[in-house]
Structure formats: structure tokens, C-alpha cells
Design a protein around this motif. Sequence first.
Motif, PDB file in Angstrom:
ATOM      1  N   LEU A  73       0.813  -1.228   0.000  1.00 32.76           N
ATOM      2  CA  LEU A  73       0.000   0.000   0.000  1.00 32.76           C
ATOM      3  C   LEU A  73       0.842   1.271   0.000  1.00 32.76           C
ATOM      4  O   LEU A  73       0.564   2.199  -0.746  1.00 32.76           O
ATOM      5  CB  LEU A  73      -0.938   0.019   1.208  1.00 32.76           C
ATOM      6  N   PHE A  74       1.862   1.316   0.833  1.00 32.02           N
ATOM      7  CA  PHE A  74       2.665   2.536   0.931  1.00 32.02           C
ATOM      8  C   PHE A  74       3.471   2.800  -0.342  1.00 32.02           C
ATOM      9  O   PHE A  74       3.947   3.907  -0.559  1.00 32.02           O
ATOM     10  CB  PHE A  74       3.589   2.503   2.157  1.00 32.02           C
ATOM     11  N   GLU A  75       3.594   1.786  -1.204  1.00 34.12           N
ATOM     12  CA  GLU A  75       4.302   1.950  -2.474  1.00 34.12           C
ATOM     13  C   GLU A  75       3.355   2.352  -3.614  1.00 34.12           C
ATOM     14  O   GLU A  75       3.804   2.650  -4.711  1.00 34.12           O
ATOM     15  CB  GLU A  75       5.013   0.648  -2.849  1.00 34.12           C
ATOM     16  N   LEU A  76       2.062   2.369  -3.342  1.00 32.94           N
ATOM     17  CA  LEU A  76       1.053   2.667  -4.355  1.00 32.94           C
ATOM     18  C   LEU A  76       0.445   4.050  -4.199  1.00 32.94           C
ATOM     19  O   LEU A  76      -0.619   4.323  -4.733  1.00 32.94           O
ATOM     20  CB  LEU A  76      -0.080   1.628  -4.282  1.00 32.94           C
ATOM     21  N   THR A  77       1.107   4.941  -3.477  1.00 31.26           N
ATOM     22  CA  THR A  77       0.488   6.225  -3.131  1.00 31.26           C
ATOM     23  C   THR A  77       0.198   7.101  -4.342  1.00 31.26           C
ATOM     24  O   THR A  77      -0.572   8.044  -4.236  1.00 31.26           O
ATOM     25  CB  THR A  77       1.343   7.005  -2.113  1.00 31.26           C
ATOM     26  N   GLU A  78       0.771   6.799  -5.491  1.00 34.43           N
ATOM     27  CA  GLU A  78       0.423   7.533  -6.709  1.00 34.43           C
ATOM     28  C   GLU A  78      -1.031   7.228  -7.106  1.00 34.43           C
ATOM     29  O   GLU A  78      -1.710   8.049  -7.704  1.00 34.43           O
ATOM     30  CB  GLU A  78       1.366   7.137  -7.842  1.00 34.43           C
ATOM     31  N   PHE A  79      -1.513   6.050  -6.714  1.00 37.65           N
ATOM     32  CA  PHE A  79      -2.856   5.615  -7.077  1.00 37.65           C
ATOM     33  C   PHE A  79      -3.827   5.647  -5.903  1.00 37.65           C
ATOM     34  O   PHE A  79      -4.975   6.031  -6.053  1.00 37.65           O
ATOM     35  CB  PHE A  79      -2.808   4.198  -7.654  1.00 37.65           C
ATOM     36  N   VAL A  80      -3.378   5.194  -4.749  1.00 36.21           N
ATOM     37  CA  VAL A  80      -4.236   5.133  -3.562  1.00 36.21           C
ATOM     38  C   VAL A  80      -3.364   5.285  -2.315  1.00 36.21           C
ATOM     39  O   VAL A  80      -2.238   4.799  -2.279  1.00 36.21           O
ATOM     40  CB  VAL A  80      -5.036   3.810  -3.510  1.00 36.21           C
ATOM     41  N   LYS A  81      -3.892   5.980  -1.326  1.00 36.46           N
ATOM     42  CA  LYS A  81      -3.189   6.111  -0.046  1.00 36.46           C
ATOM     43  C   LYS A  81      -3.704   5.028   0.898  1.00 36.46           C
ATOM     44  O   LYS A  81      -4.860   4.621   0.803  1.00 36.46           O
ATOM     45  CB  LYS A  81      -3.423   7.494   0.535  1.00 36.46           C
ATOM     46  N   PRO A  82      -2.859   4.553   1.807  1.00 38.89           N
ATOM     47  CA  PRO A  82      -3.293   3.503   2.720  1.00 38.89           C
ATOM     48  C   PRO A  82      -4.598   3.833   3.459  1.00 38.89           C
ATOM     49  O   PRO A  82      -5.469   2.970   3.567  1.00 38.89           O
ATOM     50  CB  PRO A  82      -2.117   3.364   3.692  1.00 38.89           C
ATOM     51  N   VAL A  83      -4.749   5.067   3.930  1.00 38.74           N
ATOM     52  CA  VAL A  83      -5.982   5.404   4.673  1.00 38.74           C
ATOM     53  C   VAL A  83      -7.210   5.334   3.769  1.00 38.74           C
ATOM     54  O   VAL A  83      -8.286   4.936   4.211  1.00 38.74           O
ATOM     55  CB  VAL A  83      -5.895   6.788   5.367  1.00 38.74           C
ATOM     56  N   ASN A  84      -7.059   5.685   2.499  1.00 39.13           N
ATOM     57  CA  ASN A  84      -8.188   5.591   1.568  1.00 39.13           C
ATOM     58  C   ASN A  84      -8.539   4.131   1.287  1.00 39.13           C
ATOM     59  O   ASN A  84      -9.706   3.779   1.175  1.00 39.13           O
ATOM     60  CB  ASN A  84      -7.877   6.320   0.264  1.00 39.13           C
ATOM     61  N   TYR A  85      -7.523   3.298   1.156  1.00 33.13           N
ATOM     62  CA  TYR A  85      -7.764   1.869   0.943  1.00 33.13           C
ATOM     63  C   TYR A  85      -8.493   1.282   2.141  1.00 33.13           C
ATOM     64  O   TYR A  85      -9.480   0.544   1.985  1.00 33.13           O
ATOM     65  CB  TYR A  85      -6.437   1.137   0.720  1.00 33.13           C
ATOM     66  N   ILE A  86      -8.030   1.585   3.341  1.00 32.03           N
ATOM     67  CA  ILE A  86      -8.651   1.051   4.559  1.00 32.03           C
ATOM     68  C   ILE A  86     -10.102   1.520   4.653  1.00 32.03           C
ATOM     69  O   ILE A  86     -11.006   0.724   4.930  1.00 32.03           O
ATOM     70  CB  ILE A  86      -7.824   1.450   5.801  1.00 32.03           C
ATOM     71  N   ALA A  87     -10.357   2.796   4.411  1.00 33.35           N
ATOM     72  CA  ALA A  87     -11.728   3.319   4.450  1.00 33.35           C
ATOM     73  C   ALA A  87     -12.608   2.614   3.422  1.00 33.35           C
ATOM     74  O   ALA A  87     -13.769   2.273   3.705  1.00 33.35           O
ATOM     75  CB  ALA A  87     -11.722   4.825   4.210  1.00 33.35           C
ATOM     76  N   TRP A  88     -12.080   2.367   2.230  1.00 35.96           N
ATOM     77  CA  TRP A  88     -12.835   1.683   1.185  1.00 35.96           C
ATOM     78  C   TRP A  88     -13.192   0.264   1.618  1.00 35.96           C
ATOM     79  O   TRP A  88     -14.326  -0.186   1.456  1.00 35.96           O
ATOM     80  CB  TRP A  88     -12.009   1.678  -0.100  1.00 35.96           C
ATOM     81  N   ARG A  89     -12.228  -0.453   2.194  1.00 37.00           N
ATOM     82  CA  ARG A  89     -12.495  -1.824   2.648  1.00 37.00           C
ATOM     83  C   ARG A  89     -13.534  -1.826   3.766  1.00 37.00           C
ATOM     84  O   ARG A  89     -14.393  -2.702   3.820  1.00 37.00           O
ATOM     85  CB  ARG A  89     -11.209  -2.509   3.111  1.00 37.00           C
ATOM     86  N   PHE A  90     -13.474  -0.823   4.643  1.00 36.90           N
ATOM     87  CA  PHE A  90     -14.455  -0.738   5.724  1.00 36.90           C
ATOM     88  C   PHE A  90     -15.858  -0.458   5.175  1.00 36.90           C
ATOM     89  O   PHE A  90     -16.847  -0.869   5.765  1.00 36.90           O
ATOM     90  CB  PHE A  90     -14.060   0.339   6.724  1.00 36.90           C
ATOM     91  N   ARG A  91     -15.960   0.237   4.065  1.00 40.90           N
ATOM     92  CA  ARG A  91     -17.269   0.473   3.454  1.00 40.90           C
ATOM     93  C   ARG A  91     -17.810  -0.811   2.816  1.00 40.90           C
ATOM     94  O   ARG A  91     -19.012  -1.028   2.778  1.00 40.90           O
ATOM     95  CB  ARG A  91     -17.193   1.584   2.403  1.00 40.90           C
ATOM     96  N   LEU A  92     -16.920  -1.657   2.296  1.00 40.93           N
ATOM     97  CA  LEU A  92     -17.352  -2.908   1.668  1.00 40.93           C
ATOM     98  C   LEU A  92     -17.717  -3.975   2.697  1.00 40.93           C
ATOM     99  O   LEU A  92     -18.619  -4.767   2.467  1.00 40.93           O
ATOM    100  CB  LEU A  92     -16.251  -3.456   0.761  1.00 40.93           C
ATOM    101  N   TYR A  93     -16.991  -4.026   3.793  1.00 40.72           N
ATOM    102  CA  TYR A  93     -17.210  -5.062   4.796  1.00 40.72           C
ATOM    103  C   TYR A  93     -17.621  -4.424   6.116  1.00 40.72           C
ATOM    104  O   TYR A  93     -18.718  -3.957   6.249  1.00 40.72           O
ATOM    105  CB  TYR A  93     -15.964  -5.947   4.947  1.00 40.72           C
TER     106      TYR A  93
END
Length: 106
Positions: A40-60
Motif C-alpha cells: 500500500l505505501f508503495e502505491l500512493t500515486e494511485f491510492v493512499k493507505p488510509v483511503n484503501y482502509i476506508a474503502w475496505r471498511f465500506r465494503l465489509y
Amino acid sequence: MNTNLPLVSLSTDQKEYVLNIYRYRNHIVGVIERTNLLQLFELTEFVKPVNYIAWRFRLYWPSPLLDVHGIPSNDKCLLKKITAISVQYHIPIYGQYQTNNRDQHE
């Protein structure tokens, strides 16, 4: 300090996975990630870790630990590692709150 970097990276019992501990809303969340792919920390050009976590929390649902597929996990061994980091850094674990003693308020 780069907020996109994990607070801590810990080994797991499977060498191709790592447990990265991220800050999320002044709490910590563990994310199991593959070491042979970008983390995740290597993908910050596309997604930030906090955004990924928030997205997963919305799905589950909110959880202190996300598995390698982004699904909440209750792996007791890894939750113990997250608890140790929480104590060491004095940062609460996401989803775990202090219980109020009702007797104090009566």
C-alpha cells in the motif's frame, strides 16, 4: 514523517506475507500484504493507505486487521502483535474502545 508509510512492518508465519501497521483516524489497523507485490505505501500515486482502509471498511465492516484480500480477519496471533504495537506506541487499536464502568456514574 510520511503518513503513508506503515508505523511498523512485522513478519508473519508465511514468508510471502508481512503485517503492516498503519495509522487510521488516530488508531492503528493491521493490513496483511504480499511481499512479492507492491504494498500500500508503495502505491500512493494511485491510492493512499488510509483511503484503501476506508474503502475496505465500506465494503465489509471496520476491523483492526485486514487480511491479504482486504477482508476483516480475526487471526489471534496477528491481533496479539497489533496489541503489542498499540501498547508500545500508545495508539489505540481501531474498533476497540475503553468500556465505561456504569457504577462510576451512579
